[in-house]
Motif scaffolding. Structure first.
Motif, short mmCIF file in Angstrom:
data_model
loop_
_atom_site.label_atom_id
_atom_site.label_comp_id
_atom_site.label_asym_id
_atom_site.label_seq_id
_atom_site.Cartn_x
_atom_site.Cartn_y
_atom_site.Cartn_z
N ASP A 137 26.25 7.59 4.01
CA ASP A 137 25.14 6.98 3.28
C ASP A 137 25.20 5.46 3.32
N ILE A 138 26.40 4.91 3.18
CA ILE A 138 26.53 3.45 3.26
C ILE A 138 26.19 2.96 4.67
N ASP A 139 26.66 3.69 5.69
CA ASP A 139 26.34 3.30 7.07
C ASP A 139 24.83 3.35 7.32
N THR A 140 24.16 4.33 6.72
CA THR A 140 22.71 4.44 6.90
C THR A 140 22.00 3.23 6.31
N LEU A 141 22.52 2.70 5.22
CA LEU A 141 21.88 1.56 4.57
C LEU A 141 22.02 0.27 5.37
N ASP A 142 22.90 0.24 6.37
CA ASP A 142 23.04 -1.00 7.14
C ASP A 142 21.77 -1.29 7.94
N SER A 143 20.91 -0.28 8.11
CA SER A 143 19.65 -0.50 8.83
C SER A 143 18.62 -1.23 7.98
N LEU A 144 18.88 -1.36 6.69
CA LEU A 144 17.90 -1.96 5.80
C LEU A 144 17.57 -3.39 6.23
N PHE A 145 18.57 -4.17 6.61
CA PHE A 145 18.31 -5.54 7.04
C PHE A 145 18.16 -5.64 8.55
N LEU A 146 19.13 -5.12 9.29
CA LEU A 146 19.22 -5.38 10.73
C LEU A 146 18.13 -4.67 11.51
N ARG A 147 17.65 -3.52 11.04
CA ARG A 147 16.67 -2.75 11.82
C ARG A 147 15.30 -2.64 11.14
N LEU A 148 15.24 -2.92 9.85
CA LEU A 148 13.97 -2.76 9.14
C LEU A 148 13.39 -4.10 8.70
N LEU A 149 14.05 -4.76 7.75
CA LEU A 149 13.47 -5.95 7.14
C LEU A 149 13.33 -7.11 8.13
N ALA A 150 14.44 -7.50 8.76
CA ALA A 150 14.40 -8.69 9.61
C ALA A 150 13.49 -8.52 10.83
N PRO A 151 13.61 -7.44 11.63
CA PRO A 151 12.72 -7.32 12.79
C PRO A 151 11.24 -7.24 12.41
N ALA A 152 10.92 -6.53 11.33
CA ALA A 152 9.52 -6.43 10.93
C ALA A 152 8.98 -7.77 10.47
N ALA A 153 9.77 -8.52 9.69
CA ALA A 153 9.32 -9.82 9.22
C ALA A 153 9.16 -10.80 10.38
N VAL A 154 10.11 -10.80 11.30
CA VAL A 154 10.04 -11.71 12.45
C VAL A 154 8.84 -11.35 13.34
N ALA A 155 8.60 -10.06 13.54
CA ALA A 155 7.46 -9.64 14.36
C ALA A 155 6.14 -10.07 13.73
N LEU A 156 6.01 -9.92 12.41
CA LEU A 156 4.78 -10.32 11.73
C LEU A 156 4.57 -11.83 11.83
N LEU A 157 5.63 -12.61 11.63
CA LEU A 157 5.53 -14.06 11.76
C LEU A 157 5.16 -14.44 13.20
N ALA A 158 5.71 -13.73 14.18
CA ALA A 158 5.39 -14.02 15.58
C ALA A 158 3.93 -13.75 15.88
N ILE A 159 3.40 -12.67 15.33
CA ILE A 159 1.97 -12.36 15.53
C ILE A 159 1.09 -13.48 14.96
N LEU A 162 1.54 -16.66 17.11
CA LEU A 162 0.85 -16.55 18.39
C LEU A 162 -0.65 -16.68 18.22
N ALA A 163 -1.18 -16.04 17.17
CA ALA A 163 -2.61 -16.16 16.92
C ALA A 163 -2.99 -17.62 16.66
N GLY A 164 -2.15 -18.33 15.90
CA GLY A 164 -2.43 -19.75 15.67
C GLY A 164 -2.39 -20.57 16.94
N LEU A 165 -1.44 -20.23 17.82
CA LEU A 165 -1.36 -20.95 19.09
C LEU A 165 -2.59 -20.69 19.95
N LEU A 166 -3.01 -19.44 20.06
CA LEU A 166 -4.18 -19.11 20.87
C LEU A 166 -5.46 -19.71 20.30
N ALA A 167 -5.50 -19.85 18.98
CA ALA A 167 -6.72 -20.39 18.35
C ALA A 167 -6.97 -21.83 18.74
#
Length: 598
Positions: A137-159, A162-167
């Motif tokens: 269970d503890i090992d499963t929770l390691d995905s909370l930051f490394l695989r869920l929160l950080a990649p999703a937040a970085v991807a949203l900021l990148a979108i 990028l939209a601002g750059l193209l504009a």
């Protein structure tokens, strides 16, 4: 069945724990963003440079005069390439180090929670279940930051970036790309999480069931073969494996769907950017190199979205692990001993007044007043209206057959169990109101289960008195007649005893535990089968030496049978425990066996 909390409420305690390392997490997310920005810049600038170079070559071939600075964009391309490689390497190294630190925080916290649970709570589950909480269970929770929160937040900021750059060059292209990639981001996070929620939850449950069944089979292999039930046990394991494979196939299909959505969204995004940029170029408002650069920049977004489908498809596993660990936290909050400990810690932090009893020096008085105790799932209670009194300095021997409740008496006195009714008092203070530190200092207990660790003989003894010198260690070993044996060892006190004392005989391990107890200075001593496994003559000799140490202390002996008076030093009184009707409760075996026995 308890109602499930919302997603935010379930993850809130673990998000707060992540907040303790906020600086490292933000730095790790920044490294992710830097690596992604470098990838987008590398592809976009390369497309612009190649196109600009090609157009310049065509113009020169046609005889037109044209200049192109190749050094600045060339340096930029090399800079983006190096930055992307270095940032990706440092990000992986740094973020995995952060996750390992977070796992250490999580395990330390959960081990403290488990250690604070009483034997009644621990007995509700197998030892393999508790081990699963601390590991899987503890090992499963390691995905909370490394695989869920950080990649999703970085991807949203990148979108958005990028939209601002193209504009800057084509607002229409920016709007189309933002809409397509934003919709894909929403599906790859919320949609994939919802789609795989049931299957990933069930997969975690089946894995826990498989581990428990497998451990049961390994531990009871001889019994299963003897009674001819091994084949049935294997069929149950195979059925669990089939369900696991089915869940994995479902999750694989869901992940494949998410990957296809990500690829489709990026493809439609760069195609839309190319089409709208081409229209702008045809209208003369956009140069050729910029027209090529825009779709290539969008194409680089596949790196940002590629990791989201698999991670969020497994979101249900993370949520289920958090729910189970939250249940442990809730059980700890319901545990009286843990509440007292938390109150004491709060008092130390803010100097608030807390009503916590302390124990005076000298021999302690012990009293059981109409105590009732029932283990979870038991048909009959262990105690029902049980009373017992031990005067200061008195030595009382309580005897009874296995299952009559002798070890439960020790657990009640040491605060590991709380009575369902009645009271247990030490010097007139209820055990539930005594500071845990004071209780641990003033009450010493030798349980039936000998706890020795894979360390040196000296280290195992020093657990009771870290300040003791070698002379004192040799003195207690002499009391239990182990000094000559220890002196004959090649490394003496530095000899390792093995995990659980496996390098020692049963009698030697028992005497080492007794020697460790002699380093303490308690007011009440509880000895549960103190001479079990010892030769009768040796037991008598040790009892004679033990008598001096017990002088001036209250003593509670717990023995299986009423032995001869000479077997136990200085017994003042005997009391029998009658066996209540047979209980259907069986305490768990394993990492918390010593606390769950009764």
């Amino acid at each position: 069945m308890t109602e499930r909390r919302g997603v935010i409420a379930t993850l809130a305690p673990w998000l707060r724990l992540l907040g303790h390392r906020r600086g490292r997490l933000l730095a790790g997310a920044a490294l992710m963003a830097l690596a992604l920005a470098s990838a987008i810049g590398l592809l976009a600038l390369s497309g612009w440079f190649i196109t600009a170079t090609g157009l310049a070559g065509i113009a020169l071939a046609a005889g037109a005069a044209m200049t192109l600075d190749v050094y600045v964009p060339g340096s930029g391309i090399r800079g983006f390439a190096v930055t992307r490689t270095v940032a990706r390497y440092v990000e992986r190294l740094y973020n995995h180090d952060t996750v390992l630190r977070l796992l250490a925080d999580l395990r330390g916290r959960m081990f403290a929670v488990l250690a604070g649970l009483d034997a009644q709570t621990l007995s509700r589950r197998r030892a393999s279940d508790w081990l699963n909480r601390l590991t899987a269970d503890i090992d499963t929770l390691d995905s909370l930051f490394l695989r869920l929160l950080a990649p999703a937040a970085v991807a949203l900021l990148a979108i958005l970036a990028l939209a601002g750059l193209l504009a800057i060059w084509s607002p229409a292209a920016a709007l189309a790309v933002a809409g397509l990639l934003g919709a894909a981001w929403g599906w790859l996070t919320l949609g994939q999480a919802r789609l795989g929620l049931a299957a990933s939850r069930q997969r975690v449950d089946e894995l826990e069931r498989l581990r428990g069944r497998l451990i049961e089979q390994l531990q009871g292999l001889a019994e299963l073969e003897t009674y001819g039930t091994l084949a049935g046990q294997r069929r149950r394991l195979e059925a669990i494996e089939e369900r696991l494979y089915a869940d994995q196939r479902r999750l694989g299909r869901f992940s494949a769907l998410g990957t296809a959505v990500a690829g489709l969204a990026v493809g439609l995004g760069w195609l839309s950017a190319l089409w709208l940029a081409a229209l702008a170029w045809q209208a003369g408002t956009l140069s050729g190199p910029l027209m090529v650069m825009m779709p290539l920049a969008v194409m680089a977004m596949s790196e940002a979205l590629a990791a989201l489908p698999m991670a969020f498809t497994q979101f249900g596993a993370t949520l289920a692990a958090a729910e189970r660990l939250n249940a442990l936290e809730d059980a700890r909050r319901d545990d009286a001993a843990a509440e007292r400990l938390n109150a004491l810690e709060d008092a130390r932090r803010d100097d608030a007044g807390v009503s916590v009893a302390l124990l005076s020096s000298g021999a302690l008085a012990l009293a059981f007043e109409e105590v009732a105790l029932r283990y979870p799932g038991a048909l009959t209670p262990v105690f029902d209206g049980f009373s017992l009194a031990l005067a200061p300095g008195e030595r009382l021997a309580v005897h009874g057959v296995s299952g009559s409740g002798k070890s439960s008496l020790a657990a009640l006195v040491t605060g590991q169990l709380a009575p369902d009714a009645g009271r247990v008092r030490l010097n007139e203070a209820p055990v539930g109101e005594i500071a845990p530190e004071a209780l641990a200092e003033r009450v010493a207990c030798l349980t039936q289960h000998t706890e020795l660790f894979d360390d040196s003989l000296a280290a195992n003894l020093l657990l009771a008195a870290p300040e003791a010198d070698d002379a004192r260690l040799w003195a207690v070993l002499e009391t239990v007649e182990l000094a000559d044996w220890a002196e004959a060892l090649p490394r003496g006190l530095d000899t390792r005893v093995g995990e659980g004392g496996r390098r020692l005989s049963g009698g030697q391990a028992r005497r080492v535990a007794l020697a460790r107890l002699l380093l303490r200075a308690p007011g009440l001593v509880i000895l549960d089968e103190p001479f079990a496994g010892l030769d009768p003559a040796l037991a008598v000799r040790i009892a004679e030496r033990l008598d001096g140490w017990l002088a001036g202390r209250s003593v509670l002996y717990l023995v299986h049978e009423r032995a001869e008076q000479t077997a136990l030093p200085g017994v003042d009184r005997w009391q029998a425990l009658s066996l209540l009707p047979e209980k259907d409760f069986a305490p768990p075996r394993g990492i918390f066996q010593d606390r769950a026995k009764h």
